[in-house]
Design a protein around this motif. Structure first.
Motif, PDB file in Angstrom:
ATOM      1  N   UNK A 120      30.643  38.071  42.592  1.00  0.00           N
ATOM      2  CA  UNK A 120      30.761  38.582  43.952  1.00  0.00           C
ATOM      3  C   UNK A 120      32.193  39.027  44.269  1.00  0.00           C
ATOM      4  N   UNK A 121      33.189  38.289  43.769  1.00  0.00           N
ATOM      5  CA  UNK A 121      34.570  38.584  44.123  1.00  0.00           C
ATOM      6  C   UNK A 121      35.411  39.154  42.986  1.00  0.00           C
ATOM      7  N   UNK A 122      34.905  39.136  41.749  1.00  0.00           N
ATOM      8  CA  UNK A 122      35.664  39.695  40.625  1.00  0.00           C
ATOM      9  C   UNK A 122      34.743  40.034  39.463  1.00  0.00           C
ATOM     10  N   UNK A 123      35.264  40.848  38.545  1.00  0.00           N
ATOM     11  CA  UNK A 123      34.545  41.208  37.318  1.00  0.00           C
ATOM     12  C   UNK A 123      35.379  40.721  36.137  1.00  0.00           C
ATOM     13  N   UNK A 124      34.708  40.254  35.076  1.00  0.00           N
ATOM     14  CA  UNK A 124      35.407  39.734  33.909  1.00  0.00           C
ATOM     15  C   UNK A 124      34.853  40.346  32.637  1.00  0.00           C
ATOM     16  N   UNK A 125      35.763  40.694  31.735  1.00  0.00           N
ATOM     17  CA  UNK A 125      35.418  41.140  30.390  1.00  0.00           C
ATOM     18  C   UNK A 125      36.032  40.095  29.465  1.00  0.00           C
ATOM     19  N   UNK A 126      35.202  39.272  28.847  1.00  0.00           N
ATOM     20  CA  UNK A 126      35.682  38.188  27.984  1.00  0.00           C
ATOM     21  C   UNK A 126      35.475  38.567  26.531  1.00  0.00           C
ATOM     22  N   UNK A 127      36.477  38.268  25.685  1.00  0.00           N
ATOM     23  CA  UNK A 127      36.369  38.571  24.256  1.00  0.00           C
ATOM     24  C   UNK A 127      36.452  37.268  23.465  1.00  0.00           C
ATOM     25  N   UNK A 128      35.698  37.241  22.365  1.00  0.00           N
ATOM     26  CA  UNK A 128      35.567  36.028  21.560  1.00  0.00           C
ATOM     27  C   UNK A 128      35.878  36.330  20.099  1.00  0.00           C
ATOM     28  N   UNK A 129      36.435  35.332  19.424  1.00  0.00           N
ATOM     29  CA  UNK A 129      36.592  35.422  17.972  1.00  0.00           C
ATOM     30  C   UNK A 129      35.268  35.069  17.316  1.00  0.00           C
ATOM     31  N   UNK A 130      34.606  34.038  17.844  1.00  0.00           N
ATOM     32  CA  UNK A 130      33.265  33.649  17.420  1.00  0.00           C
ATOM     33  C   UNK A 130      32.429  33.412  18.669  1.00  0.00           C
ATOM     34  N   UNK A 131      31.153  33.601  18.550  1.00  0.00           N
ATOM     35  CA  UNK A 131      30.275  33.502  19.702  1.00  0.00           C
ATOM     36  C   UNK A 131      30.264  32.104  20.306  1.00  0.00           C
ATOM     37  N   UNK A 132      30.392  31.086  19.494  1.00  0.00           N
ATOM     38  CA  UNK A 132      30.276  29.712  19.988  1.00  0.00           C
ATOM     39  C   UNK A 132      31.557  29.167  20.617  1.00  0.00           C
ATOM     40  N   UNK A 133      32.627  29.927  20.600  1.00  0.00           N
ATOM     41  CA  UNK A 133      33.900  29.451  21.125  1.00  0.00           C
ATOM     42  C   UNK A 133      34.110  29.849  22.582  1.00  0.00           C
ATOM     43  N   UNK A 134      35.204  29.357  23.146  1.00  0.00           N
ATOM     44  CA  UNK A 134      35.633  29.813  24.467  1.00  0.00           C
ATOM     45  C   UNK A 134      36.284  31.193  24.286  1.00  0.00           C
ATOM     46  N   UNK A 135      36.347  32.001  25.320  1.00  0.00           N
ATOM     47  CA  UNK A 135      36.930  33.336  25.151  1.00  0.00           C
ATOM     48  C   UNK A 135      38.416  33.283  24.788  1.00  0.00           C
ATOM     49  N   UNK A 136      38.825  34.158  23.868  1.00  0.00           N
ATOM     50  CA  UNK A 136      40.241  34.288  23.540  1.00  0.00           C
ATOM     51  C   UNK A 136      41.012  34.837  24.741  1.00  0.00           C
ATOM     52  N   UNK A 137      40.455  35.889  25.327  1.00  0.00           N
ATOM     53  CA  UNK A 137      41.069  36.533  26.493  1.00  0.00           C
ATOM     54  C   UNK A 137      39.987  36.864  27.500  1.00  0.00           C
ATOM     55  N   UNK A 138      40.362  36.829  28.765  1.00  0.00           N
ATOM     56  CA  UNK A 138      39.509  37.319  29.835  1.00  0.00           C
ATOM     57  C   UNK A 138      40.281  38.391  30.572  1.00  0.00           C
ATOM     58  N   UNK A 139      39.741  39.589  30.622  1.00  0.00           N
ATOM     59  CA  UNK A 139      40.335  40.676  31.391  1.00  0.00           C
ATOM     60  C   UNK A 139      39.607  40.665  32.733  1.00  0.00           C
ATOM     61  N   UNK A 140      40.349  40.384  33.794  1.00  0.00           N
ATOM     62  CA  UNK A 140      39.764  40.139  35.105  1.00  0.00           C
ATOM     63  C   UNK A 140      40.161  41.254  36.071  1.00  0.00           C
ATOM     64  N   UNK A 141      39.175  41.742  36.810  1.00  0.00           N
ATOM     65  CA  UNK A 141      39.417  42.700  37.894  1.00  0.00           C
ATOM     66  C   UNK A 141      39.107  41.974  39.199  1.00  0.00           C
ATOM     67  N   UNK A 142      40.142  41.786  40.016  1.00  0.00           N
ATOM     68  CA  UNK A 142      40.002  41.091  41.295  1.00  0.00           C
ATOM     69  C   UNK A 142      40.565  41.990  42.397  1.00  0.00           C
ATOM     70  N   UNK A 143      39.716  42.760  43.078  1.00  0.00           N
ATOM     71  CA  UNK A 143      40.196  43.696  44.104  1.00  0.00           C
ATOM     72  C   UNK A 143      40.947  43.022  45.254  1.00  0.00           C
ATOM     73  N   UNK A 144      40.736  41.741  45.484  1.00  0.00           N
ATOM     74  CA  UNK A 144      41.439  41.045  46.562  1.00  0.00           C
ATOM     75  C   UNK A 144      42.944  40.977  46.296  1.00  0.00           C
ATOM     76  N   UNK A 145      43.344  41.034  45.029  1.00  0.00           N
ATOM     77  CA  UNK A 145      44.765  40.977  44.665  1.00  0.00           C
ATOM     78  C   UNK A 145      45.381  42.358  44.452  1.00  0.00           C
ATOM     79  N   UNK A 146      44.647  43.404  44.718  1.00  0.00           N
ATOM     80  CA  UNK A 146      45.102  44.765  44.413  1.00  0.00           C
ATOM     81  C   UNK A 146      46.413  45.122  45.103  1.00  0.00           C
ATOM     82  N   UNK A 147      46.589  44.742  46.343  1.00  0.00           N
ATOM     83  CA  UNK A 147      47.807  45.119  47.071  1.00  0.00           C
ATOM     84  C   UNK A 147      48.961  44.169  46.812  1.00  0.00           C
TER      85      UNK A 147
END
Length: 122
Positions: A59-86
């Motif tokens: 509802x408040x942000x979009x995330x693109x998460x990347x993994x080295x392996x599927x069963x792990x936690x994400x290596x990086x999360x690229x987050x778009x949060x329009x509330x912080x835009x300004x």
């Protein structure tokens, strides 16, 4: 509804109530943003660094998460949060530890942090 209460019987200036509550739209990545993200993802897969990804539209942000392996936690999360835009910029890269590596208003500049790591590895 009786015949006397048909929608045609309302005057031209009458306001008709919308049925039910309206759900707020989720934040999404647009076509240009997805193109940049998937381009970087493709290069990192070719280098053998990343193997899987996930996209979350909240509802408040979009995330693109990347993994080295599927069963792990994400290596990086690229987050778009329009509330912080300004303030700090709508985009940020968050490492697996929760550390924010880069923030900014231009996605391509924010993604350079991960792209530089690719050129160092190669």
């Amino acid at each position: 509804m009786s015949e006397s209460e048909t929608p045609q019987s309302h005057g031209a200036g009458a306001v008709v109530a919308f049925p039910g509550p309206v759900k707020p739209a989720a934040v999404t990545f647009d076509r240009r943003e997805l193109s940049e993200l998937l381009n970087l993802y493709g290069r990192m897969v070719a280098a053998g660094e990343w193997r899987d990804y996930a996209i979350d539209f909240l509802k408040d942000k979009a995330q693109f998460s990347v993994y080295r392996r599927t069963s792990e936690v994400p290596l990086y999360r690229i987050v778009k949060d329009p509330a912080l835009a300004k303030r700090q910029g709508a985009y940020s890269i968050v490492a697996a530890t929760g550390l924010i590596l880069k923030r900014g208003s231009d996605l391509s500049r924010v993604l350079r942090v991960v792209d530089k790591k690719l050129s160092v590895v190669s």
